[in-house]
Design a protein around this motif. Structure first.
Motif, short mmCIF file in Angstrom:
data_model
loop_
_atom_site.label_atom_id
_atom_site.label_comp_id
_atom_site.label_asym_id
_atom_site.label_seq_id
_atom_site.Cartn_x
_atom_site.Cartn_y
_atom_site.Cartn_z
N ALA A 108 44.40 41.08 47.68
CA ALA A 108 44.97 40.87 46.34
C ALA A 108 46.46 41.21 46.30
O ALA A 108 47.20 40.61 45.52
N LEU A 109 46.89 42.13 47.12
CA LEU A 109 48.26 42.62 47.06
C LEU A 109 49.19 41.99 48.10
O LEU A 109 50.40 42.06 47.95
N GLY A 110 48.64 41.40 49.13
CA GLY A 110 49.47 40.86 50.20
C GLY A 110 49.99 39.46 49.89
O GLY A 110 49.70 38.87 48.85
N ASN A 111 50.77 38.94 50.82
CA ASN A 111 51.32 37.60 50.69
C ASN A 111 50.25 36.53 50.64
O ASN A 111 50.49 35.42 50.16
N GLU A 112 49.07 36.85 51.12
CA GLU A 112 47.96 35.90 51.15
C GLU A 112 47.24 35.81 49.81
O GLU A 112 46.29 35.05 49.66
N ARG A 113 47.68 36.54 48.82
CA ARG A 113 47.02 36.60 47.52
C ARG A 113 46.71 35.22 46.96
O ARG A 113 45.60 34.95 46.56
N ASP A 114 47.69 34.33 46.97
CA ASP A 114 47.46 33.00 46.39
C ASP A 114 46.44 32.20 47.19
O ASP A 114 45.64 31.47 46.62
N ARG A 115 46.44 32.36 48.49
CA ARG A 115 45.51 31.63 49.36
C ARG A 115 44.06 32.00 49.05
O ARG A 115 43.17 31.17 49.12
N PHE A 116 43.82 33.26 48.70
CA PHE A 116 42.46 33.75 48.46
C PHE A 116 42.26 34.19 47.01
O PHE A 116 41.36 34.97 46.72
N ALA A 117 43.09 33.69 46.11
CA ALA A 117 43.09 34.15 44.72
C ALA A 117 41.73 34.00 44.05
O ALA A 117 41.28 34.91 43.35
N ALA A 118 41.07 32.89 44.24
CA ALA A 118 39.77 32.67 43.57
C ALA A 118 38.72 33.67 44.07
O ALA A 118 37.95 34.22 43.28
N ILE A 119 38.70 33.91 45.37
CA ILE A 119 37.72 34.84 45.95
C ILE A 119 37.98 36.25 45.42
O ILE A 119 37.05 36.96 45.01
N VAL A 120 39.24 36.65 45.42
CA VAL A 120 39.62 37.99 44.96
C VAL A 120 39.29 38.13 43.48
O VAL A 120 38.67 39.12 43.06
N ARG A 121 39.69 37.17 42.68
CA ARG A 121 39.42 37.20 41.23
C ARG A 121 37.91 37.28 40.96
O ARG A 121 37.45 38.11 40.17
N ASP A 122 37.14 36.44 41.64
CA ASP A 122 35.69 36.40 41.40
C ASP A 122 35.02 37.73 41.74
O ASP A 122 34.09 38.16 41.05
N TYR A 123 35.49 38.39 42.79
CA TYR A 123 34.95 39.70 43.17
C TYR A 123 35.15 40.71 42.04
O TYR A 123 34.22 41.39 41.61
N PHE A 124 36.39 40.81 41.56
CA PHE A 124 36.68 41.79 40.52
C PHE A 124 36.03 41.42 39.19
O PHE A 124 35.52 42.30 38.48
N VAL A 125 35.98 40.14 38.86
CA VAL A 125 35.32 39.70 37.62
C VAL A 125 33.83 40.03 37.69
O VAL A 125 33.25 40.53 36.71
N ALA A 126 33.21 39.77 38.83
CA ALA A 126 31.77 40.07 38.97
C ALA A 126 31.51 41.56 38.80
O ALA A 126 30.53 41.96 38.16
N TRP A 127 32.36 42.39 39.35
CA TRP A 127 32.17 43.84 39.24
C TRP A 127 32.36 44.28 37.79
O TRP A 127 31.53 45.01 37.24
N ILE A 128 33.43 43.84 37.17
CA ILE A 128 33.69 44.22 35.77
C ILE A 128 32.58 43.71 34.86
O ILE A 128 32.08 44.45 34.00
N ASP A 129 32.17 42.46 35.04
CA ASP A 129 31.10 41.90 34.21
C ASP A 129 29.79 42.66 34.37
O ASP A 129 29.11 42.95 33.39
#
Length: 186
Positions: A108-129
């Motif tokens: 989420a914090l590295g330069n690769e953030r945009d490349r894996f944005a959906a995976i990272v977002r979905d992980y945190f959304v699933a946890w919060i939900d």
């Protein structure tokens, strides 16, 4: 020396540690080979799509673990309080009581953030939900539950960073205790 690994799944935890240590950009083929003790040919045999496929496999592995041990129990346990308690126990276990960084956070914090944005977002959304849903089942109002879930997941991530920065695992374990007490009071 080359290592004999029978299955692709055997390589994924080793790759995870390479990515945890060096991030996506810093995980060179030499470092991946050193961390997995596999030659270049074996690495590409398991991951013909290269480093991006390796990262996706690692992130999927983390997501599956969290779904099985954290998200699903939060969503499915009849007793929501027990699910919340189990979340804290499993999070402490997974992150080795603050000695292991969050790989999803690294991405989420590295330069690769945009490349894996959906995976990272979905992980945190699933946890919060999942946490918010358990809090609602435990008696919290939906809006309050959502705010608390966001604060706790963010706080866990921050406590990991702080524990690593200070080299004091108790920063993480103490934060988990405070978050658990806060969620289970009232």
């Amino acid at each position: 020396m080359a290592r004999v690994i029978a299955e692709r799944d055997d390589v994924i935890p080793l790759l995870a540690e390479v990515f945890r240590t060096y991030g996506f950009e810093g995980a060179s083929l030499a470092r991946i080979s050193e961390g997995t003790r596999l030659g270049k040919g074996s690495i590409y045999h398991f991951f013909p799509g290269g480093k991006e496929e390796m990262a996706e496999a690692v992130l999927d592995h983390v997501d599956q673990w969290f779904r099985q041990h954290v998200f699903d129990p939060l969503n499915e346990r009849e007793n929501a309080v027990e699910g919340i308690k189990a979340m804290f126990d499993d999070v402490a276990r997974y992150f080795l009581s603050g000695r292991r960084v969050c790989l999803v956070g690294v991405f989420a914090l590295g330069n690769e953030r945009d490349r894996f944005a959906a995976i990272v977002r979905d992980y945190f959304v699933a946890w919060i939900d999942a946490l918010a849903a358990a809090l609602v089942r435990s008696g919290r109002k939906p809006k309050e539950a959502r705010v608390l879930a966001e604060e706790v997941v963010g706080g866990i991530q921050g406590a990991l960073v702080l524990a690593r920065a200070l080299d004091q695992t108790e920063v993480f374990t103490d934060a988990l205790k405070r978050f658990q007490k806060r969620l289970l009071s009232a």
